[in-house]
Write an enzyme that holds these catalytic residues in place. Structure first.
Site, PDB file in Angstrom:
ATOM      1  CG  HIS A  42     -17.248  -3.545   5.268  1.00 58.33           C
ATOM      2  ND1 HIS A  42     -17.405  -4.607   6.123  1.00 58.33           N
ATOM      3  CD2 HIS A  42     -17.838  -3.886   4.101  1.00 58.33           C
ATOM      4  CE1 HIS A  42     -18.064  -5.566   5.498  1.00 58.33           C
ATOM      5  NE2 HIS A  42     -18.345  -5.150   4.265  1.00 58.33           N
TER       6      HIS A  42
ATOM      7  CE1 TYR B  54      -3.942   2.142   0.522  1.00 57.23           C
ATOM      8  CE2 TYR B  54      -2.797   3.043   2.426  1.00 57.23           C
ATOM      9  CZ  TYR B  54      -3.840   3.093   1.530  1.00 57.23           C
ATOM     10  OH  TYR B  54      -4.784   4.082   1.635  1.00 57.23           O
TER      11      TYR B  54
ATOM     12  CE1 TYR C 115       1.304   7.939 -17.160  1.00 59.40           C
ATOM     13  CE2 TYR C 115      -0.159   8.923 -18.776  1.00 59.40           C
ATOM     14  CZ  TYR C 115       0.519   7.829 -18.292  1.00 59.40           C
ATOM     15  OH  TYR C 115       0.423   6.629 -18.948  1.00 59.40           O
TER      16      TYR C 115
HETATM   17  O1  LIG Z   1      -8.178  -3.116  16.660  1.00 58.39           O
HETATM   18  C1  LIG Z   1      -7.241  -2.306  16.466  1.00 58.39           C
HETATM   19  C2  LIG Z   1      -6.968  -1.743  15.202  1.00 58.39           C
HETATM   20  C3  LIG Z   1      -5.902  -0.886  15.092  1.00 58.39           C
HETATM   21  N1  LIG Z   1      -5.149  -0.566  16.168  1.00 58.39           N
HETATM   22  C4  LIG Z   1      -4.051   0.401  16.068  1.00 58.39           C
HETATM   23  O2  LIG Z   1      -4.623   1.660  15.780  1.00 58.39           O
HETATM   24  C5  LIG Z   1      -3.750   2.431  14.960  1.00 58.39           C
HETATM   25  C6  LIG Z   1      -4.495   2.876  13.722  1.00 58.39           C
HETATM   26  O3  LIG Z   1      -4.740   1.744  12.928  1.00 58.39           O
HETATM   27  P1  LIG Z   1      -5.669   1.765  11.639  1.00 58.39           P
HETATM   28  O4  LIG Z   1      -5.686   0.383  11.110  1.00 58.39           O
HETATM   29  O5  LIG Z   1      -6.969   2.382  11.966  1.00 58.39           O
HETATM   30  O6  LIG Z   1      -4.988   2.767  10.617  1.00 58.39           O
HETATM   31  P2  LIG Z   1      -3.453   3.049  10.255  1.00 58.39           P
HETATM   32  O7  LIG Z   1      -3.146   4.386  10.795  1.00 58.39           O
HETATM   33  O8  LIG Z   1      -2.556   1.952  10.680  1.00 58.39           O
HETATM   34  O9  LIG Z   1      -3.503   3.020   8.708  1.00 58.39           O
HETATM   35  C7  LIG Z   1      -4.320   3.949   8.017  1.00 58.39           C
HETATM   36  O10 LIG Z   1      -3.554   5.025   7.679  1.00 58.39           O
HETATM   37  C8  LIG Z   1      -4.101   6.049   6.900  1.00 58.39           C
HETATM   38  C9  LIG Z   1      -5.005   5.620   5.781  1.00 58.39           C
HETATM   39  O11 LIG Z   1      -4.461   5.869   4.526  1.00 58.39           O
HETATM   40  C10 LIG Z   1      -5.506   4.233   5.851  1.00 58.39           C
HETATM   41  O12 LIG Z   1      -6.865   4.315   6.145  1.00 58.39           O
HETATM   42  C11 LIG Z   1      -4.885   3.273   6.801  1.00 58.39           C
HETATM   43  O13 LIG Z   1      -3.916   2.587   6.110  1.00 58.39           O
HETATM   44  C12 LIG Z   1      -2.568   1.545  14.676  1.00 58.39           C
HETATM   45  O14 LIG Z   1      -1.553   1.852  15.563  1.00 58.39           O
HETATM   46  C13 LIG Z   1      -3.075   0.132  14.935  1.00 58.39           C
HETATM   47  O15 LIG Z   1      -2.070  -0.756  15.348  1.00 58.39           O
HETATM   48  C14 LIG Z   1      -5.414  -1.120  17.397  1.00 58.39           C
HETATM   49  O16 LIG Z   1      -4.736  -0.851  18.395  1.00 58.39           O
HETATM   50  N2  LIG Z   1      -6.437  -1.992  17.503  1.00 58.39           N
END
Ligand SMILES: O=c1ccn([C@@H]2O[C@H](COP(=O)(O)OP(=O)(O)O[C@H]3OC[C@@H](O)[C@H](O)[C@H]3O)[C@@H](O)[C@H]2O)c(=O)[nH]1
Length: 420
Positions: free
Chosen positions: A267, A231, A245
């Site tokens: 979702h 990603y 481009y």
């Molecule tokens: O159940 C969970 C899910 C996530 N987390 C933590 O919460 C933080 C945020 O996690 P998310 O999965 O919501 O999102 P991330 O910040 O990692 O990634 C996001 O970044 C920016 C956007 O471009 C994307 O939507 C996504 O990739 C992370 O530190 C993750 O480890 C938890 O502690 N528990």
């Protein structure tokens, strides 16, 4: 004797009398025929009336139903502005049935544009845009941007790509193809039809940042072979393609670096922290914090992002622009906030930290403020309350359909995922 009398009587009546008698007989005959005719008519008319009444009884409820349907058809769509031919744009929205895409579709439709949503429904859902289906300004195409698309448009919002870590890690090759081949196809289309293209890039291009907060000048700190690379690097090369481009072919590009966003239509199984925590809190299950919970994020509500995207598209800023809310929280603080706002008794459970998880993230939005006059306006708590409301409704909906969703964890699936 008798015969004689009759002859005497007849001979006594002169011609005039005769005529009068015949006329009287005729009138009597006509009157009797007319009487029979009119009484038959009355009977017939009464019969017809009764039949008509019966038919009316059957038809009346049907007529009412048709009227209701007509009313519901005319009220079916949210109100849409009228734009003159000159101001109305033909807009392509890739990933338009997804979480952010569908909110953007709403704004563009309500602003009076012609919107074509393209989605392969990997993470997008028809439900997100169903309220526009059938509208004369709206079109929904089931298409994967990895394949070329030939249509005529003025602007392209290129959002197609899974965005949540569990989703984009589920099939890394497909994520790479979507962000590379998909972006090339959309840039090719923009070049052919002379459209302006806005790329939905991400704060993930900054990787696990060593500069805090992150401004657009920062080049990032990305592990090119880690689980997030499909990603992060996919979006980085998508940005590179946009500027190639622009320089080589003169395509007008806009690049939005989108920071963590949340809101309705995420979702249930999205796997990002907001949907996971809200779902867990609502279901009385432990809120799963990965690592110590000291990592930080800054969350923006989806309506703020949508306004930022439209401002950027219609601005003259071709260099990348951060779109996010600079209010930073640790994930542990965030878990507690959601627990409180839901009023949940859920525990907080600490799980092993996710690999390459960025430790700090907060946008510097000076550029967006100065160049677009944009900044987020929805306070965090207000946005979260709206999202909690949305997820409660979703849970009811899912329960009625005998399906209870479980939050997805940010772990890579074992085995070889399918891709195409
Ligand atoms: O159940 C969970 C899910 C996530 N987390 C933590 O919460 C933080 C945020 O996690 P998310 O999965 O919501 O999102 P991330 O910040 O990692 O990634 C996001 O970044 C920016 C956007 O471009 C994307 O939507 C996504 O990739 C992370 O530190 C993750 O480890 C938890 O502690 N528990």
């Amino acid at each position: 004797m008798m015969k004689k009398r009759v002859i005497w009587l007849i001979s006594g009546i002169n011609r005039r009398m005769m005529k009068l008698l015949i006329a009287l007989a005729l009138i009597a005959y006509i009157a009797s025929v007319w009487g029979t005719y009119t009484s038959m008519r009355t009977i017939q008319e009464n019969g017809e009336l009764q039949i008509e009444r019966k038919i009316e009884e059957v038809i009346a409820p049907l007529r009412e139903k048709i009227r209701d349907l007509e009313v519901s058809f005319t009220q079916k769509y949210p109100p849409v502005k009228f734009l003159s031919e000159k101001d109305r744009k033909r807009i392509l929205l890739t990933g338009g049935a997804g979480f952010v895409g569908s909110h953007l579709a709403d704004k563009l439709m309500m602003d009076g544009h012609e919107v074509t949503v393209v989605d392969n429904f990997f993470t997008g859902r028809k439900r997100n845009v169903e309220h526009w289906i059938g509208h004369e300004n709206f079109e929904l195409i089931n298409h994967d941007v990895v394949e070329p698309l030939y249509i005529e448009v003025d602007q392209i919002y290129h959002l197609a790509s899974p965005a949540s870590p569990p989703n984009y890690m589920y099939n890394p090759i497909k994520t790479l193809k979507t962000n590379t081949i998909g972006t090339l196809n959309m840039l090719g289309l923009a070049k052919r039809v002379g459209a302006r293209l806005l790329l939905a890039s991400t704060s993930e291009v900054y990787g696990d940042p060593e500069v805090h907060p992150q401004s657009e000048e920062y080049w990032g700190h990305v592990n090119p072979i880690g689980p997030r690379a499909c990603y992060d690097e996919g979006k980085r090369v998508a940005e590179t393609m946009c500027y190639a481009y622009m320089k080589q072919e003169g395509v007008e590009v806009r690049v939005a670096r989108i920071f963590n966003t949340f809101g309705s239509r995420m979702h249930m199984n999205d796997g990002r922290v907001v949907s996971n925590f809200i779902l867990q809190a609502l279901q009385g299950e432990p809120l799963t914090v990965y690592g110590s919970g000291s990592q930080t994020r800054a969350f923006q509500y989806v309506s703020d992002l949508v306004n930022g995207l439209v401002s950027l598209m219609n601005s003259n800023v071709s260099s990348p622009v951060n779109l996010g809310n600079p209010e930073e929280h640790t994930i542990l603080e965030f878990a507690r906030l959601i627990k409180d706002l839901v009023g949940s008794r859920s525990q907080i459970q600490f799980l092993p930290e996710a690999q390459d998880d960025p430790q700090r993230r907060k946008p510097d939005i000076t550029k967006a403020k100065m160049m677009l006059g944009w900044e987020p306006v929805v306070p965090l708590e207000e946005g979260i309350n709206k999202t909690i409301h949305y997820f409660s409704k979703e849970l009811e909906y899912q329960a009625n359909n005998q399906y209870i969703p479980k939050p997805k964890q940010a772990r890579i699936k074992k085995g070889r995922p399918r891709h195409n």
